[in-house]
Write a protein that holds these residues in place. Structure first.
Motif, PDB file in Angstrom:
ATOM      1  N   ASP A  85       0.851  -1.185   0.000  1.00  0.00           N
ATOM      2  CA  ASP A  85       0.000   0.000   0.000  1.00  0.00           C
ATOM      3  C   ASP A  85       0.899   1.251   0.000  1.00  0.00           C
ATOM      4  O   ASP A  85       2.043   1.206   0.463  1.00  0.00           O
ATOM      5  N   ALA A  86       0.356   2.364  -0.492  1.00  0.00           N
ATOM      6  CA  ALA A  86       1.156   3.584  -0.616  1.00  0.00           C
ATOM      7  C   ALA A  86       1.607   4.140   0.731  1.00  0.00           C
ATOM      8  O   ALA A  86       2.600   4.873   0.809  1.00  0.00           O
ATOM      9  N   ASN A 103      -1.550  -2.607   4.277  1.00  0.00           N
ATOM     10  CA  ASN A 103      -2.068  -3.241   3.060  1.00  0.00           C
ATOM     11  C   ASN A 103      -3.560  -3.541   3.147  1.00  0.00           C
ATOM     12  O   ASN A 103      -4.264  -3.494   2.132  1.00  0.00           O
ATOM     13  N   LEU A 104      -4.044  -3.868   4.331  1.00  0.00           N
ATOM     14  CA  LEU A 104      -5.467  -4.135   4.499  1.00  0.00           C
ATOM     15  C   LEU A 104      -6.180  -2.835   4.873  1.00  0.00           C
ATOM     16  O   LEU A 104      -5.682  -2.060   5.698  1.00  0.00           O
ATOM     17  N   PRO A 105      -7.364  -2.576   4.304  1.00  0.00           N
ATOM     18  CA  PRO A 105      -8.075  -1.315   4.572  1.00  0.00           C
ATOM     19  C   PRO A 105      -8.282  -1.039   6.058  1.00  0.00           C
ATOM     20  O   PRO A 105      -8.123   0.105   6.505  1.00  0.00           O
ATOM     21  N   ALA A 106      -8.618  -2.061   6.831  1.00  0.00           N
ATOM     22  CA  ALA A 106      -8.863  -1.847   8.260  1.00  0.00           C
ATOM     23  C   ALA A 106      -7.586  -1.430   8.981  1.00  0.00           C
ATOM     24  O   ALA A 106      -7.623  -0.577   9.888  1.00  0.00           O
ATOM     25  N   HIS A 107      -6.456  -2.010   8.594  1.00  0.00           N
ATOM     26  CA  HIS A 107      -5.181  -1.656   9.231  1.00  0.00           C
ATOM     27  C   HIS A 107      -4.748  -0.244   8.823  1.00  0.00           C
ATOM     28  O   HIS A 107      -4.211   0.510   9.640  1.00  0.00           O
ATOM     29  N   ALA A 142      -3.879  -1.044  19.647  1.00  0.00           N
ATOM     30  CA  ALA A 142      -5.131  -0.944  20.402  1.00  0.00           C
ATOM     31  C   ALA A 142      -6.305  -0.592  19.500  1.00  0.00           C
ATOM     32  O   ALA A 142      -7.454  -0.970  19.770  1.00  0.00           O
ATOM     33  N   GLU A 143      -6.018   0.095  18.395  1.00  0.00           N
ATOM     34  CA  GLU A 143      -7.062   0.489  17.449  1.00  0.00           C
ATOM     35  C   GLU A 143      -7.366  -0.624  16.448  1.00  0.00           C
ATOM     36  O   GLU A 143      -8.235  -0.481  15.594  1.00  0.00           O
ATOM     37  N   GLY A 144      -6.648  -1.755  16.561  1.00  0.00           N
ATOM     38  CA  GLY A 144      -6.872  -2.867  15.653  1.00  0.00           C
ATOM     39  C   GLY A 144      -5.961  -2.868  14.445  1.00  0.00           C
ATOM     40  O   GLY A 144      -6.211  -3.597  13.481  1.00  0.00           O
ATOM     41  N   GLY A 145      -4.908  -2.055  14.484  1.00  0.00           N
ATOM     42  CA  GLY A 145      -3.988  -1.975  13.365  1.00  0.00           C
ATOM     43  C   GLY A 145      -2.824  -2.932  13.499  1.00  0.00           C
ATOM     44  O   GLY A 145      -2.752  -3.739  14.428  1.00  0.00           O
ATOM     45  N   ALA A 146      -1.885  -2.802  12.559  1.00  0.00           N
ATOM     46  CA  ALA A 146      -0.713  -3.677  12.530  1.00  0.00           C
ATOM     47  C   ALA A 146       0.525  -2.815  12.341  1.00  0.00           C
ATOM     48  O   ALA A 146       0.662  -2.129  11.323  1.00  0.00           O
ATOM     49  N   GLY A 228     -14.999 -10.999  -2.046  1.00  0.00           N
ATOM     50  CA  GLY A 228     -14.336  -9.736  -2.345  1.00  0.00           C
ATOM     51  C   GLY A 228     -12.896  -9.657  -1.888  1.00  0.00           C
ATOM     52  O   GLY A 228     -12.190  -8.699  -2.233  1.00  0.00           O
ATOM     53  N   TRP A 229     -12.439 -10.636  -1.120  1.00  0.00           N
ATOM     54  CA  TRP A 229     -11.066 -10.590  -0.617  1.00  0.00           C
ATOM     55  C   TRP A 229     -10.080 -10.722  -1.778  1.00  0.00           C
ATOM     56  O   TRP A 229     -10.300 -11.462  -2.712  1.00  0.00           O
ATOM     57  N   ASP A 230      -8.976  -9.973  -1.670  1.00  0.00           N
ATOM     58  CA  ASP A 230      -7.931 -10.106  -2.683  1.00  0.00           C
ATOM     59  C   ASP A 230      -6.590  -9.720  -2.070  1.00  0.00           C
ATOM     60  O   ASP A 230      -6.530  -8.937  -1.114  1.00  0.00           O
ATOM     61  N   GLU A 231      -5.551 -10.283  -2.613  1.00  0.00           N
ATOM     62  CA  GLU A 231      -4.175  -9.952  -2.240  1.00  0.00           C
ATOM     63  C   GLU A 231      -3.422  -9.805  -3.555  1.00  0.00           C
ATOM     64  O   GLU A 231      -2.629 -10.673  -3.930  1.00  0.00           O
ATOM     65  N   PRO A 232      -3.690  -8.733  -4.301  1.00  0.00           N
ATOM     66  CA  PRO A 232      -3.255  -8.657  -5.695  1.00  0.00           C
ATOM     67  C   PRO A 232      -1.761  -8.796  -5.910  1.00  0.00           C
ATOM     68  O   PRO A 232      -1.318  -9.286  -6.952  1.00  0.00           O
TER      69      PRO A 232
END
Length: 451
Positions: A85-86, A103-107, A142-146, A228-232
């Motif tokens: 991700d950018a 890379n994941l939207p939630a993270h 704590a916010e659910g990120g990585a 909808g999951w993808d890991e392009p």
């Protein structure tokens, strides 16, 4: 029992090829040894199933093993999407370095929420500089990120999680039980895993490597992802030989379908954090009820005990936490984190997972009780940290045209070329019957059970 617990002795297999990935660590040595572990356990299974009478010769091509730790697929006339991700990357905080994995939207959203900035790399960099590494790490997690602050090896070994990981075995075996393997008359010395149903419930990158490896010896691998999951950036590399289907396990119909698939599977490979499968209704007791004769192999990022055992993590983050990126910085005489040249923790753990599945199958074939295998990226990092590194001036940085199989592979994205297999077990070659395919392109059913 003789379940796999360590890398095979170097004198138990033949090595061809030479060179090394440039690194402070023994990346190429780890690559060759992890491939050898797969071969060793495959031979043991073949003997247990009476597919061979004498142990065939095990050969690993050192150069090809090193290359398989990178990308195994080279597009022809097109490009694979970026892996990152950018916003993802290393940032300088007020007192050191930290890596954001977005890379994941939630993270990505978790990191931006804590930093209170828009998704702009310069804005992120400015905001990170106002934080200490440990405080920002804790806030994003704590916010659910990585994320992961860069620590030295000594800091990691003194950290509560580092101490916990050091007590973990390389492969932890748990919950012993007696199983009866399903008969697979189609299995041969050439295709020893033919007819073996492997339910793949993993994401980037170690788990998919494990199941890709099993597919190379004939296993019927079915990968399940949410719609909808993808890991392009990685799917063209790791979906080789598999069928990939979408199912929403958060719906009654999706959960019922997954339970039916599990009930007919021989092997379950998953990478869910502790408690995640329970939340979906697939508790240990439920899995035992649905598939009492399954082999189960799983992994997490930071180990199975200690305060971080439930923490989200990826190869690049574990490298930061465990002192690998810092040691690389010193080795390279750089002023910033210097990770491994490839995601070696993912790859090594993936091949060890495949070897663990084969090891459990062998024990079951011999009538012994088997156990579930647990691995972690952090424990693999400890293996890498102590592995001896051979000195060589022959650096392996990229594949040559002769490293690729001559026949093109017609993937779902376009034509490309795949590296030649690095492992050979007598007359048993790694052959994938299906090219790489996009996620969600197959039906969620076992092909061998189609009417």
């Amino acid at each position: 029992m003789t379940l796999l617990s360590a890398l095979p002795a170097s004198d138990s297999y033949r090595v061809t090829g030479s060179g090394a990935r440039p690194s402070a660590f023994a990346v190429s040595e780890l690559a060759t040894a992890s491939f050898a572990a797969v071969g060793q356990e495959l031979i043991r299974l073949m003997k247990s199933l009476n597919l061979v009478s004498d142990a065939p010769e095990l050969t690993v091509d050192h150069r090809l093993a090193s290359l398989w730790y990178g990308f195994s697929f080279k597009p022809e006339g097109w490009e694979m999407p970026s892996l990152w991700d950018a916003i993802a990357g290393d940032y300088q905080a007020s007192n050191g370095w930290i890596r954001l994995h977005t890379n994941l939207p939630a993270h990505r959203q978790a990191a931006l929420k804590v930093l209170k900035v828009k998704p702009d790399r310069d804005a992120v960099a400015q905001a990170v500089r106002t934080w200490s590494t440990v405080d920002l790490e804790a806030a994003i997690v704590a916010e659910g990120g990585a994320t992961a602050a860069m620590r030295s090896r000594s800091e990691w070994l003194e950290h509560p999680q580092g101490r916990a990981v050091s007590r973990d075995p390389l492969i932890g075996w748990h919950n012993p039980r007696q199983v009866t393997l399903r008969d697979r008359p189609q299995a041969t010395a050439e295709r020893p895993l033919a007819g073996l149903r492997v339910l793949d419930m993993t994401r980037v990158l170690a788990g998919p490597i494990a199941t890709r490896t099993l597919a190379g010896f004939g296993a019927e691998v079915l990968r399940i992802d949410p719609p909808g999951w993808d890991e392009p950036g990685v799917i063209p590399d790791v979906s080789l030989g598999k069928r990939c289907a979408y199912l929403d396990m958060k719906t009654p119909a999706g959960l019922e379908a997954v339970q039916d698939l599990l009930s007919r599977a021989d092997v379950l490979v998953h990478g869910y954090r502790p408690g995640a499968l329970d939340a979906l209704g697939l508790t240990q007791a439920k899995r035992d009820e649905l598939a009492p004769n399954r082999i189960e192999v799983t992994l997490n990022a930071y180990g199975w005990q200690g305060p971080w055992s439930n923490r989200r993590g990826f190869d690049s983050l574990v490298q930061m936490s465990a002192g690998i990126a810092d040691a690389g910085r010193s080795w390279a005489k750089a002023d910033k984190p210097t990770p491994l040249p490839v995601q070696a923790l993912d790859h090594a753990t993936g091949y060890l997972m495949a070897a663990a599945a084969l090891s459990a199958l062998s024990e079951a074939a011999l009538g012994n009780s088997i156990m579930q295998a647990r691995l972690s990226l952090a424990r693999t990092a400890e293996l890498l940290a102590v592995l001896g590194k051979a000195e060589t001036s022959n650096e392996i940085t990229r594949a040559n045209p002769t490293d690729y199989a001559p026949a093109p592979e017609k993937s779902d994205w376009g034509v490309g070329h795949r590296l030649k297999p690095a492992l050979r077990v007598g007359g048993t070659d790694m052959i994938w019957s299906r090219p790489a395919s996009k996620l969600g392109t197959s039906d969620p059913i076992w092909p061998s059970l189609k009417p």
